[in-house]
Design a protein around this motif. Sequence first.
Motif, PDB file in Angstrom:
ATOM      1  N   ASN A 531       0.808  -1.223   0.000  1.00  0.00           N
ATOM      2  CA  ASN A 531       0.000   0.000   0.000  1.00  0.00           C
ATOM      3  C   ASN A 531       0.841   1.273   0.000  1.00  0.00           C
ATOM      4  O   ASN A 531       0.674   2.160   0.851  1.00  0.00           O
ATOM      5  CB  ASN A 531      -0.947   0.007   1.211  1.00  0.00           C
ATOM      6  CG  ASN A 531      -1.994   1.104   1.087  1.00  0.00           C
ATOM      7  OD1 ASN A 531      -2.440   1.431  -0.022  1.00  0.00           O
ATOM      8  ND2 ASN A 531      -2.379   1.691   2.210  1.00  0.00           N
ATOM      9  N   GLY A 532       1.756   1.356  -0.958  1.00  0.00           N
ATOM     10  CA  GLY A 532       2.551   2.574  -1.074  1.00  0.00           C
ATOM     11  C   GLY A 532       3.728   2.650  -0.137  1.00  0.00           C
ATOM     12  O   GLY A 532       4.325   3.718   0.025  1.00  0.00           O
ATOM     13  N   GLU A 557       2.368  12.386  -6.179  1.00  0.00           N
ATOM     14  CA  GLU A 557       1.807  12.053  -7.475  1.00  0.00           C
ATOM     15  C   GLU A 557       2.363  12.983  -8.550  1.00  0.00           C
ATOM     16  O   GLU A 557       2.303  14.206  -8.433  1.00  0.00           O
ATOM     17  CB  GLU A 557       0.285  12.152  -7.439  1.00  0.00           C
ATOM     18  CG  GLU A 557      -0.374  11.611  -8.692  1.00  0.00           C
ATOM     19  CD  GLU A 557      -1.878  11.437  -8.535  1.00  0.00           C
ATOM     20  OE1 GLU A 557      -2.509  10.957  -9.492  1.00  0.00           O
ATOM     21  OE2 GLU A 557      -2.402  11.785  -7.458  1.00  0.00           O
ATOM     22  N   SER A 698      -0.653  12.924  -0.261  1.00  0.00           N
ATOM     23  CA  SER A 698      -0.364  11.488  -0.136  1.00  0.00           C
ATOM     24  C   SER A 698       1.059  11.220  -0.608  1.00  0.00           C
ATOM     25  O   SER A 698       1.611  11.970  -1.417  1.00  0.00           O
ATOM     26  CB  SER A 698      -1.354  10.655  -0.955  1.00  0.00           C
ATOM     27  OG  SER A 698      -1.241  10.941  -2.331  1.00  0.00           O
ATOM     28  N   SER A 700       3.955   7.966  -1.645  1.00  0.00           N
ATOM     29  CA  SER A 700       4.394   6.589  -1.829  1.00  0.00           C
ATOM     30  C   SER A 700       5.832   6.538  -1.338  1.00  0.00           C
ATOM     31  O   SER A 700       6.679   7.301  -1.812  1.00  0.00           O
ATOM     32  CB  SER A 700       4.316   6.189  -3.304  1.00  0.00           C
ATOM     33  OG  SER A 700       4.699   4.841  -3.472  1.00  0.00           O
ATOM     34  N   LEU A 727      -0.416   7.386   3.127  1.00  0.00           N
ATOM     35  CA  LEU A 727       0.262   6.552   2.127  1.00  0.00           C
ATOM     36  C   LEU A 727      -0.680   6.172   0.991  1.00  0.00           C
ATOM     37  O   LEU A 727      -1.850   5.865   1.203  1.00  0.00           O
ATOM     38  CB  LEU A 727       0.810   5.287   2.783  1.00  0.00           C
ATOM     39  CG  LEU A 727       1.870   5.488   3.878  1.00  0.00           C
ATOM     40  CD1 LEU A 727       2.244   4.158   4.523  1.00  0.00           C
ATOM     41  CD2 LEU A 727       3.097   6.164   3.315  1.00  0.00           C
ATOM     42  N   LYS A 728      -0.133   6.191  -0.217  1.00  0.00           N
ATOM     43  CA  LYS A 728      -0.886   5.820  -1.411  1.00  0.00           C
ATOM     44  C   LYS A 728       0.110   5.482  -2.513  1.00  0.00           C
ATOM     45  O   LYS A 728       1.072   6.210  -2.708  1.00  0.00           O
ATOM     46  CB  LYS A 728      -1.786   6.982  -1.847  1.00  0.00           C
ATOM     47  CG  LYS A 728      -2.635   6.690  -3.072  1.00  0.00           C
ATOM     48  CD  LYS A 728      -3.471   7.915  -3.447  1.00  0.00           C
ATOM     49  CE  LYS A 728      -4.285   7.670  -4.707  1.00  0.00           C
ATOM     50  NZ  LYS A 728      -5.067   8.882  -5.076  1.00  0.00           N
ATOM     51  N   PRO A 729      -0.112   4.385  -3.238  1.00  0.00           N
ATOM     52  CA  PRO A 729       0.851   4.039  -4.291  1.00  0.00           C
ATOM     53  C   PRO A 729       0.893   5.095  -5.397  1.00  0.00           C
ATOM     54  O   PRO A 729      -0.142   5.536  -5.888  1.00  0.00           O
ATOM     55  CB  PRO A 729       0.307   2.708  -4.840  1.00  0.00           C
ATOM     56  CG  PRO A 729      -0.579   2.173  -3.759  1.00  0.00           C
ATOM     57  CD  PRO A 729      -1.166   3.367  -3.083  1.00  0.00           C
ATOM     58  N   HIS A 730       2.108   5.533  -5.747  1.00  0.00           N
ATOM     59  CA  HIS A 730       2.343   6.433  -6.871  1.00  0.00           C
ATOM     60  C   HIS A 730       3.502   5.864  -7.682  1.00  0.00           C
ATOM     61  O   HIS A 730       4.448   5.310  -7.120  1.00  0.00           O
ATOM     62  CB  HIS A 730       2.743   7.843  -6.418  1.00  0.00           C
ATOM     63  CG  HIS A 730       1.724   8.556  -5.609  1.00  0.00           C
ATOM     64  ND1 HIS A 730       0.430   8.734  -6.030  1.00  0.00           N
ATOM     65  CD2 HIS A 730       1.806   9.159  -4.390  1.00  0.00           C
ATOM     66  CE1 HIS A 730      -0.241   9.410  -5.108  1.00  0.00           C
ATOM     67  NE2 HIS A 730       0.577   9.667  -4.104  1.00  0.00           N
TER      68      HIS A 730
END
Length: 943
Positions: A531-532, A557, A698, A700, A727-730
Amino acid sequence: MKFRQLRLILPFCGTVVLLGACAQSPSAPNVQTPATADAASAETTVVRKSPNDTRSYKYLTLPNSLRVLLVSDPDTEKSAAALSVYRGSFHEPENRPGLAHFLEHMLFIQTHTFPEIDGFQHHISGNGGSSNAYTALDHTNYFFDIRPAAFPEALARFAHFFIDPVLSPEYSAREKNAVHSEYQLQLKDDGWRGYMVGKQALNPDHPGARFTIGSLDTLSGDIHEDLVEFFAAEYSADQMGLVVLSNQSLAELESTITPLFSKIANKNIGPDHPQVPMYTANELPARVGIKALKDGTTVTYSFPMPDTRQHYRKKPEGYFSNLLGHEGEGSLYQFLNARGWIESLSSTVGSLDHANSMLSVSIRLSQSGEAHIDAITDALFQYIDLIKATPPQAWLYAEQARVAELSFRFQEKSNPMGFVYQMAPRLDHFAAEDLLVAPYLMEEFDAELIQQFMSYLRPDNLLMEVSSADLQGDQTEPWFGVAYTLDRGAVKRSPVEGGGMGLPPANPYLPENLALEADDKASIKQLVNDNGLSLWLDTDVAYGAPRANLSLELAVEGGFVEAHERAMAQLYRMLVNDNLSEITYPAYLAGLSYGLNVGDSGFSVSIRGYADKQQVLLSTVLAALQETPVDPQKFSNFKAALIREWRNTAKNKPFQQSFAALAEVLQNNRWPSAALADALSEVSAEDLLRWRDARLTSFSVQGLLHGSVAEADASRLQKLLQDTLPLKPHALARPVVQTIDQALRLQLPVEHDDAAMVLHIQDPDESFASRARSALAGQLLHNAFFRELRTEQQLGYVVSVSNRPIAERGGVSFIVQSPVMSAAGLVNATRLFLDNYIQAWPDLDPDELEQQKLGLINRLTQTPKNLNEQTGYYWQDLRRGHLSFDSRQQVADLVQQLSHEDMTAYFAQLQEKFDQRRLLVFTQGKFADVPQQGKLLSSVVGG
């Protein structure tokens, strides 16, 4: 060229093998020990070393009174040596300024035993090594490193510098052009300009007041006899110190060194120090104003005092220098910073000559601070009075001593050449047993001695220097043409309310848990990928210290690719660092530091130092990154400072600007400094706040934990990041490099008389195979290019071949800056060199090719000396996606496989691309003739 703590000991960069490798002489406090005492104790002296130090040492004095430190390191992959001659610019004849520096250049060219021109350089470069030298006021230092198998021959060649140099009339006439080129190179360097003006405030009878670089004027006429006489009079074994480090045993080193270096003549010349004071009552107090070229204002307050080196075991000056340079609670820095008057403040102590030291407080002013210099002066003396009024505190000294003791106790290996060149001058000053430990010693709190040295911090013992582009001088410094003012008498003060200043509180960051983690014997591994968040760990206690390095890439991002994104991120970074300064400075003093930088994908954060309190510091940094307030006054100050810094790059040296432009033309996420300044010019505080709130929503995160840490630490880090960051996938932004498919040329508008060119020939792709070929080509061409254009043709001081990749794309860059030839002429000279080299290529001795390959492989595959080096290699591979973490070894293996035929084909492509597919960046200088071939780029457009 960086200059040392004090301008008066700025060294001169001599003959170089690697461009930009101008070494600095050591700045550690030291003390004199007579050579006779060293000789008497040679057999019993035990050199005190760190418990973490696995090297072996032996100190001895040769029959010719040459002092020697031998260092055996069976694991070293580079051997190194340095010889320091305790004679420098102080000792040259008044009518020959620069003669000591000129001699330094000449010794590299040839000796009677090894008469091949630049043969030493060729041997060093061909075996993966580098060499350098500098001339300081009181000593001259020569040093090199090389792969161990080639070390014995290198030592023999090196020793003969001092046994039988040729000093030929022919090359004397040529090489003074190189000295003059070096002088011309520095004419528009503000560090050198300020250094030269500072000499005007000295006692004119002191040799430190003289011009010492050298020029065609000062070295004019038949210089040969003066050169020979200076060598004969001032280069004597009894005034030299040699440091040798290799993988041989101490006995083997001694058996090699003794017969070889005993051949250096001992003329029993003894020490020779200036006998007049640097400053008299006629010189101080004084204020000097210096006309700078780059925008911005710096004010430096310097206080001469007796030489502190005799007290190196107590270091009384360290007590108050630390307080004056402190950035924590109650400090002078925080007092001035809160008013928006300064950008930085530092306090340093260094030696002027054998009898004098100098404490200097240097302050970089903000735009608003430029109107408050007199108030800043008053605040400085208020803080000095506060320190004087408080009896020296034993607990404060003990904190400093504790950190110094831990630094020595957990000392890690340094680069072999860095070690020897810093150590060689020390042999003339430290007691033999203290050579390694002296910079760390704080063995006795002596309140009376501290107060004695503090007494020199007085308004009537002050040299104040103000450097500003806005200054209008009424005098002109003769050698650099710098406008300046010099006013003797008391400096002005404007009263300011000094409330809030005080001594710092106890340091909460002093390490407590110094136990090493158990060695898990495992390689680097990924522990988290979810998860990032990706975390890698290597429990590594091979370096014997309870330290760790934590590296994080916080990707946003889209990354920071465009100029306005890069500019906003850099400005916000400065505000975050300012917000953290008071909190984190105690951690820095305790051996725990952080770094916050702007990268392609977003921000990067690093924490380095003792492992036990790293995550506490990280939590503070991450909170500040997301929540730092954008104060309008601070915003205005830092915006102005950043724009000024970017605009000032247009005043860097021509070759520096040209080399930087390569990436700006070819790489999509690199922007000229002017474009970044333009992007920031209309930004408001509200704009920056909106940008922060929109862009940092957010992250990653890719992270590495390396050192005396275990999986439990990685788990705590995982929880900290998940609790602290959204956290966030980028996708990670990675640079894209433009392919050069035609001849391109870019002319930079640089105000400098010298012409410069950087001609770059790009690899066809980003493969390791291509990197191997261009790396070996650079290895082969470098010394030959230097010898032809620098030594033989004397086209300029800066002559080099670089194969530094642009992002992942390798290539070969030819670099020259010249005061005597146009850029068009430099291109033609480079083409002629390349054609001649390739024409002679079929006749190259196969053994020579193998030697060059071994030298390059040695450089590529050296085992990291310390934790930081290993972390750097891991992090570089991790960020580039080389998850086998062996990119250097892969390139080295491919180099080993290259044949003479492979390089023949490569050189044929190089010739073809030289005219048809290359990027030429150049500056015109004073010459009318400019290159005409290739498509002219109108500007650098950031890829």
